[in-house]
Write an enzyme that holds these catalytic residues in place. Structure first.
Site, PDB file in Angstrom:
ATOM      1  N   GLU A   1     -43.174 -37.125  60.364  1.00 40.04           N
ATOM      2  CA  GLU A   1     -42.793 -38.543  60.412  1.00 40.04           C
ATOM      3  C   GLU A   1     -43.967 -39.475  60.090  1.00 40.04           C
ATOM      4  O   GLU A   1     -43.749 -40.647  59.773  1.00 40.04           O
ATOM      5  CB  GLU A   1     -42.209 -38.864  61.790  1.00 40.04           C
TER       6      GLU A   1
ATOM      7  N   ASP B   1     -29.212 -35.581  61.098  1.00 42.62           N
ATOM      8  CA  ASP B   1     -28.087 -34.774  61.584  1.00 42.62           C
ATOM      9  C   ASP B   1     -27.089 -35.718  62.242  1.00 42.62           C
ATOM     10  O   ASP B   1     -27.379 -36.900  62.401  1.00 42.62           O
ATOM     11  CB  ASP B   1     -28.592 -33.729  62.603  1.00 42.62           C
TER      12      ASP B   1
HETATM   13  N1  ADE Z   1     -33.687 -36.705  66.450  1.00 43.22           N
HETATM   14  C1  ADE Z   1     -33.058 -36.275  65.344  1.00 43.22           C
HETATM   15  N2  ADE Z   1     -31.837 -35.804  65.648  1.00 43.22           N
HETATM   16  C2  ADE Z   1     -31.687 -35.947  66.977  1.00 43.22           C
HETATM   17  C3  ADE Z   1     -30.664 -35.613  67.895  1.00 43.22           C
HETATM   18  N3  ADE Z   1     -29.531 -35.050  67.482  1.00 43.22           N
HETATM   19  N4  ADE Z   1     -30.860 -35.888  69.204  1.00 43.22           N
HETATM   20  C4  ADE Z   1     -32.010 -36.448  69.620  1.00 43.22           C
HETATM   21  N5  ADE Z   1     -33.028 -36.770  68.806  1.00 43.22           N
HETATM   22  C5  ADE Z   1     -32.867 -36.520  67.489  1.00 43.22           C
END
Ligand code: ADE
Length: 229
Positions: free
Chosen positions: A11, A197
Site C-alpha cells: 500500500e 474483494d
Molecule cells: N481489507 C481488504 N479487504 C478486507 C476485508 N474483507 N475485511 C477487512 N479488511 C479488508
C-alpha cells in the site's frame, strides 16, 4: 507536510519509491519516510494491520511531523452490489463496526468519550480526491462510509450486519482508528481505498488475487492528488 499511512508494504511501496530527498526515522518499530512526492513535502509510513497499530502510527506522525492533513491509503472489502473489485471508495466518514457498548444502553458503534458514531472526513479533501479520481478513472469512484474493525471480513453474514448497521460502502482495519486520532488532534484526514474483494465468502481468494493491483491503484491516485492539496 502531508502524512500518508498504509497498513501493508504494497500500500505504500510505490509512494516511498516515488519520494525524493528521503530521510527515515524509526519510532516504536515504525519507519517514517520524510521527503518530497510530486514536489510536495510528505511523510509516509507503513503502520501494520489493525486499529492499535494504526493509532500508534497516526499519533506519532502527528506529534513528530505536524502534518496539515493525513491520508490513509490502501485496500478494502467492498459492500453493496454496485461496488466492484478495483473501484475506489473515498470516505465521507469512518465508523468502528466492532465498537459495541450496546449492553450499557449505547447505540452500536458509539465511540465513548467522543459520543459520535461516524467521524466525518474533511470535505475539502474528499472533494479533491473524488474530482481527481473521476478525471482519471471515470466510473467506479464512490463516496461513502467506511467501516473499520479488527477483523478481516470474509462472510456474507458479518457483511450483512455491517451493511445494515452502518450503511457502509467498504470495510477495512485501520481507517476508523486513524480518523479518531486525527479528530482529537484537529488534523484534516481522508481515507482512500481501492476494493480488493467483496468481504464475502470468497474474500480470502479475491484478496490474494487483487490486493496488489488495487493497492497500487490508490498509491497512483495519491500522486495525482498531491499537487492539488
Ligand atoms: N481489507 C481488504 N479487504 C478486507 C476485508 N474483507 N475485511 C477487512 N479488511 C479488508
Amino acid at each position: 507536510m502531508i502524512g500518508i499511512i498504509g497498513a501493508m508494504t504494497v500500500e505504500v511501496e510505490n509512494l516511498i519509491a516515488a519520494m525524493s530527498d528521503k530521510i527515515t526515522q524509526t519510532i516504536s518499530e515504525v519507519v517514517y519516510y520524510k521527503g518530497k512526492i510530486e514536489n510536495i513535502d510528505c511523510v509516509v509510513a507503513k503502520c501494520g494491520v489493525g486499529k492499535v497499530a494504526a493509532a500508534i502510527c497516526a499519533q506519532t506522525m502527528i506529534l513528530k511531523y505536524q502534518p496539515s492533513a493525513v491520508i490513509n491509503v490502501g485496500v478494502a472489502g467492498g459492500i453493496g452490489e454496485n461496488i466492484h473489485i478495483g473501484d475506489i471508495v473515498v470516505s465521507s466518514g469512518l465508523v468502528q463496526h466492532d465498537m459495541d457498548t450496546t449492553a450499557i444502553g449505547d447505540e452500536k458503534g458509539l465511540i465513548s468519550g467522543l459520543n459520535i458514531i461516524t467521524i466525518p472526513a474533511s470535505s475539502r479533501l474528499v472533494d479533491l480526491v473524488v474530482s481527481t479520481a473521476r478525471k482519471i478513472y471515470g466510473e467506479g469512484v464512490h463516496v461513502g462510509v467506511i467501516a473499520t474493525g479488527d477483523q478481516f471480513i470474509s462472510s456474507a453474514d458479518k457483511l450483512k450486519n455491517i451493511a445494515l448497521e452502518f450503511k457502509a460502502s467498504a470495510c477495512e482495519m485501520e481507517g476508523g482508528s486513524i480518523a479518531q486520532v486525527c479528530y482529537i488532534n484537529h488534523v484534516d484526514f481522508v481515507v482512500i481505498r481501492a476494493i480488493s474483494d467483496n468481504a464475502d465468502d470468497a474474500a480470502n481468494i479475491d484478496f490474494a488475487a487483487f490486493a496488489i493491483s488495487s493497492a497500487h491503484k490508490t498509491a497512483e491516485l495519491i500522486k495525482n492528488i498531491l499537487p492539488g492539496i
